[in-house]
Motif scaffolding. Structure first.
Motif, mmCIF file in Angstrom:
data_model
loop_
_atom_site.group_PDB
_atom_site.id
_atom_site.type_symbol
_atom_site.label_atom_id
_atom_site.label_comp_id
_atom_site.label_asym_id
_atom_site.label_seq_id
_atom_site.Cartn_x
_atom_site.Cartn_y
_atom_site.Cartn_z
ATOM 1 N N THR A 244 31.184 -10.514 -10.705
ATOM 2 C CA THR A 244 31.644 -9.161 -11.058
ATOM 3 C C THR A 244 33.155 -8.947 -10.860
ATOM 4 N N SER A 245 33.902 -10.012 -10.609
ATOM 5 C CA SER A 245 35.361 -9.849 -10.566
ATOM 6 C C SER A 245 35.883 -9.816 -12.007
ATOM 7 N N VAL A 246 36.973 -9.122 -12.202
ATOM 8 C CA VAL A 246 37.559 -8.987 -13.538
ATOM 9 C C VAL A 246 38.120 -10.329 -13.977
ATOM 10 N N ARG A 247 37.878 -10.686 -15.253
ATOM 11 C CA ARG A 247 38.442 -11.929 -15.789
ATOM 12 C C ARG A 247 39.309 -11.702 -17.017
ATOM 13 N N GLY A 248 39.308 -10.461 -17.550
ATOM 14 C CA GLY A 248 40.156 -10.177 -18.687
ATOM 15 C C GLY A 248 40.196 -8.696 -19.014
ATOM 16 N N VAL A 249 41.351 -8.255 -19.518
ATOM 17 C CA VAL A 249 41.573 -6.850 -19.868
ATOM 18 C C VAL A 249 42.369 -6.790 -21.165
ATOM 19 N N PHE A 250 41.954 -5.897 -22.062
ATOM 20 C CA PHE A 250 42.666 -5.701 -23.331
ATOM 21 C C PHE A 250 42.745 -4.195 -23.582
ATOM 22 N N ILE B 5 47.761 -0.870 -35.374
ATOM 23 C CA ILE B 5 47.239 -0.974 -34.016
ATOM 24 C C ILE B 5 48.278 -1.718 -33.195
ATOM 25 N N PHE B 6 48.692 -1.084 -32.104
ATOM 26 C CA PHE B 6 49.647 -1.681 -31.178
ATOM 27 C C PHE B 6 48.839 -2.363 -30.084
ATOM 28 N N MET B 7 48.848 -3.682 -30.091
ATOM 29 C CA MET B 7 48.125 -4.464 -29.087
ATOM 30 C C MET B 7 49.047 -4.588 -27.878
ATOM 31 N N ALA B 8 48.871 -3.677 -26.929
ATOM 32 C CA ALA B 8 49.885 -3.484 -25.907
ATOM 33 C C ALA B 8 49.676 -4.311 -24.638
ATOM 34 N N PHE B 9 48.473 -4.399 -24.135
ATOM 35 C CA PHE B 9 48.249 -5.036 -22.837
ATOM 36 C C PHE B 9 47.057 -5.983 -22.939
ATOM 37 N N LEU B 10 47.300 -7.240 -22.679
ATOM 38 C CA LEU B 10 46.246 -8.254 -22.720
ATOM 39 C C LEU B 10 46.487 -9.223 -21.575
ATOM 40 N N PHE B 11 45.545 -9.257 -20.658
ATOM 41 C CA PHE B 11 45.623 -10.154 -19.513
ATOM 42 C C PHE B 11 44.290 -10.883 -19.413
ATOM 43 N N ALA B 12 44.338 -12.203 -19.279
ATOM 44 C CA ALA B 12 43.098 -12.976 -19.222
ATOM 45 C C ALA B 12 43.260 -14.173 -18.295
ATOM 46 N N GLU B 13 42.146 -14.546 -17.657
ATOM 47 C CA GLU B 13 42.102 -15.744 -16.829
ATOM 48 C C GLU B 13 41.698 -16.916 -17.702
ATOM 49 N N GLY B 14 42.645 -17.561 -18.287
ATOM 50 C CA GLY B 14 42.365 -18.768 -19.054
ATOM 51 C C GLY B 14 42.035 -18.517 -20.511
ATOM 52 N N GLU B 15 41.982 -19.612 -21.258
ATOM 53 C CA GLU B 15 41.762 -19.539 -22.703
ATOM 54 C C GLU B 15 40.385 -18.998 -23.076
ATOM 55 N N GLY B 16 39.366 -19.329 -22.292
ATOM 56 C CA GLY B 16 38.018 -18.838 -22.594
ATOM 57 C C GLY B 16 37.945 -17.324 -22.555
ATOM 58 N N LEU C 180 37.222 3.351 -8.276
ATOM 59 C CA LEU C 180 37.162 2.010 -7.698
ATOM 60 C C LEU C 180 37.141 0.944 -8.794
ATOM 61 N N ALA C 181 36.358 1.179 -9.845
ATOM 62 C CA ALA C 181 36.298 0.230 -10.966
ATOM 63 C C ALA C 181 37.653 0.131 -11.658
ATOM 64 N N MET C 182 38.309 1.274 -11.847
ATOM 65 C CA MET C 182 39.639 1.268 -12.462
ATOM 66 C C MET C 182 40.637 0.533 -11.586
ATOM 67 N N ASP C 183 40.535 0.712 -10.276
ATOM 68 C CA ASP C 183 41.462 0.038 -9.371
ATOM 69 C C ASP C 183 41.300 -1.478 -9.432
ATOM 70 N N GLU C 184 40.089 -1.968 -9.647
ATOM 71 C CA GLU C 184 39.888 -3.412 -9.832
ATOM 72 C C GLU C 184 40.623 -3.888 -11.080
ATOM 73 N N VAL C 185 40.559 -3.095 -12.145
ATOM 74 C CA VAL C 185 41.259 -3.433 -13.382
ATOM 75 C C VAL C 185 42.776 -3.371 -13.157
ATOM 76 N N VAL C 186 43.235 -2.342 -12.472
ATOM 77 C CA VAL C 186 44.665 -2.194 -12.177
ATOM 78 C C VAL C 186 45.158 -3.393 -11.373
ATOM 79 N N ASP C 187 44.436 -3.766 -10.337
ATOM 80 C CA ASP C 187 44.842 -4.900 -9.502
ATOM 81 C C ASP C 187 44.890 -6.188 -10.326
ATOM 82 N N PHE C 188 43.907 -6.376 -11.200
ATOM 83 C CA PHE C 188 43.896 -7.559 -12.065
ATOM 84 C C PHE C 188 45.129 -7.573 -12.968
#
Length: 162
Positions: free
Chosen positions: A71-77, A104-115, A24-32
Motif C-alpha cells: 500500500t505504499s505509493v509507487r506512482g502519481v500523475f 491537456i497539460f501533463m504537469a506532474f508525473l512521478f513513478a518508481e521505475g519504468e513499470g 493522511l492519504a493525500m500526505d502519503e502522495v505529497v511525501d512521495f
C-alpha cells in the motif's frame, strides 16, 4: 487570477481537517512527490502548498495514484485541462480547468521505475481518452531552464509498447 470555486472548497476542507483519513492519504502522495521530484518541479513550494495541489487534483479528478502491494505509493500523475496557449502561469495562477479546452497539460508525473511509469501512462490514457484527440503539453528542463514541449500520440505508444 479569477475565482476558482473548487480550489476554495478544497482549501476550506483542508483547513477544517475533518477528513482525517483523506488528509493522511493525500500526505502519503505529497511525501512521495517530494521524495521523487528533482528540485525543479516544486522549486520553492512548501509541503502545505503541495498538499493543496494534490487535494485540488483529487477533487477535480485529474489525479492517478498507483500503490505497491504493501500500500505504499509507487506512482502519481496529475494533469490540467487547458488551451494550447496556456503555460506554466495557468498552474501558478490556480486557474480552473477549461473543460472545453483543446489541450491537456501533463504537469506532474512521478513513478518508481519504468513499470510504474508505463502503468500510470496506460491508466491515464484509459481514464482520459480525450488526450489522444487533444494537444499534449509538458515542461522539460533543458540547460537548466524549463522549456515547453508539445507531444503527439507517439509518446504514449512508445511508453506503453516498451
Amino acid at each position: 487570477m479569477g475565482y476558482n470555486r473548487l480550489l476554495q472548497s478544497v482549501q476550506v476542507a483542508l483547513e477544517n481537517g475533518t477528513q482525517k483519513n483523506a488528509i493522511l492519504a493525500m500526505d502519503e502522495v505529497v511525501d512521495f512527490c517530494i521524495q521523487h521530484e528533482n528540485g525543479k518541479v516544486f522549486q520553492d513550494w512548501d509541503k502545505e502548498l503541495i498538499r493543496l495541489m494534490v487535494a485540488y487534483h483529487w477533487a477535480k479528478q485529474t489525479l492517478i495514484v498507483h500503490y505497491n502491494e504493501d500500500t505504499s505509493v509507487r506512482g502519481v500523475f496529475m494533469w490540467y485541462n487547458c488551451n494550447e496557449d496556456d503555460g506554466w502561469e495557468f498552474i501558478n495562477n490556480w486557474e480552473a480547468d477549461r473543460e472545453d479546452g483543446d489541450s491537456i497539460f501533463m504537469a506532474f508525473l512521478f513513478a518508481e521505475g519504468e513499470g510504474a511509469f508505463k502503468e500510470l501512462t496506460q491508466d491515464f490514457v484509459d481514464k482520459c481518452p480525450e488526450v489522444l484527440e487533444k494537444n499534449k503539453i509538458g515542461l522539460r528542463y533543458r540547460n537548466g531552464f524549463p522549456k515547453r514541449v508539445n507531444y503527439d500520440n507517439r509518446l504514449f505508444k512508445k511508453i506503453i509498447n516498451n
